[in-house]
Design a protein around this motif. Structure first.
Motif, PDB file in Angstrom:
ATOM      1  N   GLU A  89       0.935  -1.303  -0.010  1.00 47.65           N
ATOM      2  CA  GLU A  89       0.128   0.259  -0.102  1.00 47.65           C
ATOM      3  C   GLU A  89       0.861   1.195  -0.062  1.00 47.65           C
ATOM      4  O   GLU A  89       0.661   2.298  -0.776  1.00 47.65           O
ATOM      5  CB  GLU A  89      -0.939   0.089   1.207  1.00 47.65           C
ATOM      6  CG  GLU A  89      -1.916   1.300   1.277  1.00 47.65           C
ATOM      7  CD  GLU A  89      -2.686   1.012   2.469  1.00 47.65           C
ATOM      8  OE1 GLU A  89      -3.020   2.039   2.834  1.00 47.65           O
ATOM      9  OE2 GLU A  89      -3.293  -0.130   2.546  1.00 47.65           O
ATOM     10  N   VAL A 127      -8.749  -1.196  -1.550  1.00 51.71           N
ATOM     11  CA  VAL A 127      -7.246  -0.942  -1.630  1.00 51.71           C
ATOM     12  C   VAL A 127      -6.649  -1.973  -2.343  1.00 51.71           C
ATOM     13  O   VAL A 127      -5.740  -1.758  -3.157  1.00 51.71           O
ATOM     14  CB  VAL A 127      -6.871  -0.803  -0.151  1.00 51.71           C
ATOM     15  CG1 VAL A 127      -5.113  -0.752  -0.090  1.00 51.71           C
ATOM     16  CG2 VAL A 127      -7.288   0.451   0.599  1.00 51.71           C
ATOM     17  N   GLU A 168     -10.911   4.413   3.626  1.00 51.36           N
ATOM     18  CA  GLU A 168      -9.819   4.794   2.603  1.00 51.36           C
ATOM     19  C   GLU A 168     -10.393   5.637   1.627  1.00 51.36           C
ATOM     20  O   GLU A 168     -10.352   5.443   0.483  1.00 51.36           O
ATOM     21  CB  GLU A 168      -9.527   3.574   2.028  1.00 51.36           C
ATOM     22  CG  GLU A 168      -9.177   2.351   3.045  1.00 51.36           C
ATOM     23  CD  GLU A 168      -7.949   2.548   3.910  1.00 51.36           C
ATOM     24  OE1 GLU A 168      -7.243   3.633   3.596  1.00 51.36           O
ATOM     25  OE2 GLU A 168      -7.561   1.797   4.734  1.00 51.36           O
ATOM     26  N   VAL A 195      -8.566   6.247  -1.971  1.00 49.46           N
ATOM     27  CA  VAL A 195      -8.330   5.081  -2.783  1.00 49.46           C
ATOM     28  C   VAL A 195      -9.031   5.224  -4.180  1.00 49.46           C
ATOM     29  O   VAL A 195      -8.461   4.806  -5.158  1.00 49.46           O
ATOM     30  CB  VAL A 195      -8.925   3.663  -2.074  1.00 49.46           C
ATOM     31  CG1 VAL A 195     -10.452   3.426  -2.216  1.00 49.46           C
ATOM     32  CG2 VAL A 195      -8.480   2.707  -2.973  1.00 49.46           C
TER      33      VAL A 195
END
Length: 497
Positions: free
Chosen positions: A346, A387, A423, A426
């Motif tokens: 990531e 992700v 997130e 993303v």
């Protein structure tokens, strides 16, 4: 002190005038004072350049902080510096051809460097940042800036190496934001500048550092590592420790790109002990690398210490990268650190590092992602799956498997608004990666068709705001858009001719 005493006793001032006032008073007390000088003296111009340059360099440091407060402070410093350079530039114009004789070569080089750098920096900033830093009414002229930096280098004065470093920053660091888009154009130019600079300054740790960055852009990680190690060994004087820490960071990143997790953890541990930049981020990267090497219990122990260490403030707020790390660790805690979701990959996605990986490393990374998706299917949140899909899509595009990569990224992009709870970064990053894939896939098409799909996706990414690393992604997109503009102009010229 002896030099100053001699200077004063000799009757010459710093600004280049002989002090004859005492003799004048003795010989003719009623003598009319001399008329004021027609132009600023060389010393006055030099003093203004030094002050303006300090403001410029301070603003460049602030721009790297990636926060609204730092951008505001950078804008104020740029404004002050620009006004000083503007005054000096107007003065040089009034001097005309006499400027080369009235102003020393090093001072002229300083004017060229400062005014050129400000123009290049402002021209390289995306609209989101320009709205903050250029509210004082100035916009950059890249062509003018490049011309001035070229003149700075040609002076062969004390700022000539700074001019070369400025060019390298533009061609290498900017390409690092969008290597798949800018690498093809920027790397050959950087190669030429580096060759000339290293020929003149063989022992320069600065140019060796940029050699390491340029080799990474080429995907030559071994050569990049060798350059960073050599740069670190050359940075032996007192302030060189800062450059050594920077090289340690780059070396740790190189190890992560090569999936040498144990070595990467060693470098990040060193940075933690040196308290360089952000202990929290380097602890997190160290823990992620240890986890990737199979030492998860050690990694979990480190993760658990991170929330209590976040104290670094900038403009009253935690710096962005530490906000990100703190949020990630809190998410890990919710699952008892069972589902950490490949944090190393990531980070490498956000840091735009997949373009520097070899096909073998990319294939190994893809296998890890596929295994994690299979393991977490039906268990992990939609955020985690998004992700993983974004990481997978980015890797597939770098491997040339564009259809599969596009499917992964479009799945993320098409998620209904509000479905992503944590997130927030993303979806815009998925738009960016989908655009990169389209750019690579369409590179052999003619005219506008080469970039029409990529541009549409990047325009979509610009529409998102309020997420982590927003300014970083904005710079990537802006750099890519500049490249599209350049290609469009070249296409029009070739059609005209």
């Amino acid at each position: 002190m002896n030099s100053v005493s001699k200077l004063v006793s000799s009757g010459w001032s710093y600004f280049g005038y002989k002090d004859t006032s005492a003799k004048s008073k003795q010989s003719s007390p009623s003598r009319t004072p001399p008329p004021p000088p027609k132009h600023m003296t060389n010393g006055e111009i030099r003093a203004r350049v030094v002050r303006a340059e300090s403001l410029l360099l301070t603003s460049l440091i602030l721009l790297l902080q990636e926060s609204i407060m730092s951008y505001l402070k950078a804008g104020l410093n740029l404004r002050k510096g620009y006004k000083s350079y503007e005054t000096i530039w107007a003065e040089l114009k009034t001097m005309g051809d006499e400027a080369n004789t009235l102003v020393d070569n090093n001072t002229l080089g300083g004017v060229y460097f400062g005014l050129g750098t400000i123009n290049i920096v402002l021209a390289s900033m995306p609209a989101k940042i320009l709205r903050i830093i250029s509210s004082f009414g100035y916009t950059g002229d890249k062509a003018f800036g490049f011309d001035l930096i070229s003149k700075c280098i040609a002076t062969k004065g004390i700022r000539s190496p700074l001019g070369s470093l400025m060019f390298l920053s533009y061609y290498i660091i900017l390409a690092g934001f969008a290597p798949s888009v800018l690498g093809e154009t920027n790397i050959p130019i950087a190669d030429k500048i580096l060759k000339e600079a290293l020929n003149d300054y063989k022992e320069s740790a600065f140019f060796l550092y940029f050699e390491g960055r340029n080799c990474r852009l080429k995907g030559s990680i071994k050569e990049s590592t060798a350059a960073f190690e050599l740069a670190s060994s050359k940075a032996t004087i007192e302030w060189g420790s800062e450059l050594q820490r920077l090289c340690d960071y780059e070396l740790g990143l190189n190890c992560a790109i090569a999936m040498q997790w144990t070595e990467a953890a060693t470098y990040f541990d060193r940075l933690v002990k040196e308290n360089y930049w952000s202990r929290v981020f380097f602890l997190y990267f160290k823990a992620a690398a240890l986890e990737a090497s199979g030492r998860k219990p050690e990694a979990v122990e480190i993760y658990q210490t991170i929330p209590g260490l976040v104290s670094r403030k900038f403009g009253g707020r935690t710096i962005l990268v530490e906000q990100y790390v703190t949020r990630k660790v809190k998410l890990f805690e919710q699952t008892g650190f069972d589902d950490t979701n490949l944090p190393t990959l990531e980070i490498l996605l956000i840091w735009n590092a997949f373009a520097s990986m070899t096909p073998e490393v990319l294939t190994s990374s893809l296998a890890l992602v596929d295994a994690q998706i299979s393991k977490s299917r039906g268990k992990s949140s939609l955020d985690s799956l998004a992700v993983l899909k974004t990481i997978k899509g980015a890797i597939l595009h770098q491997l040339g498997r564009h259809k599969e990569g596009t499917e992964c990224l479009v799945w993320v992009i098409d998620l209904p608004t509000g479905k992503i709870a944590e997130e927030k970064w993303v979806v815009p990053f998925a738009c960016w990666e989908a655009g990169v894939g389209s750019w690579i896939e369409d590179k052999d098409l003619k005219g506008d068709r080469r970039w029409v799909r990529a541009k549409a996706l990047w325009d979509k990414a610009v529409g998102y705001s309020g997420y982590e690393f927003e300014f970083r992604l904005s710079i990537r997109i802006h750099a890519a858009m500049i490249r599209i503009q350049e290609l469009s102009e070249q296409s029009k010229l070739s059609t005209f001719h």
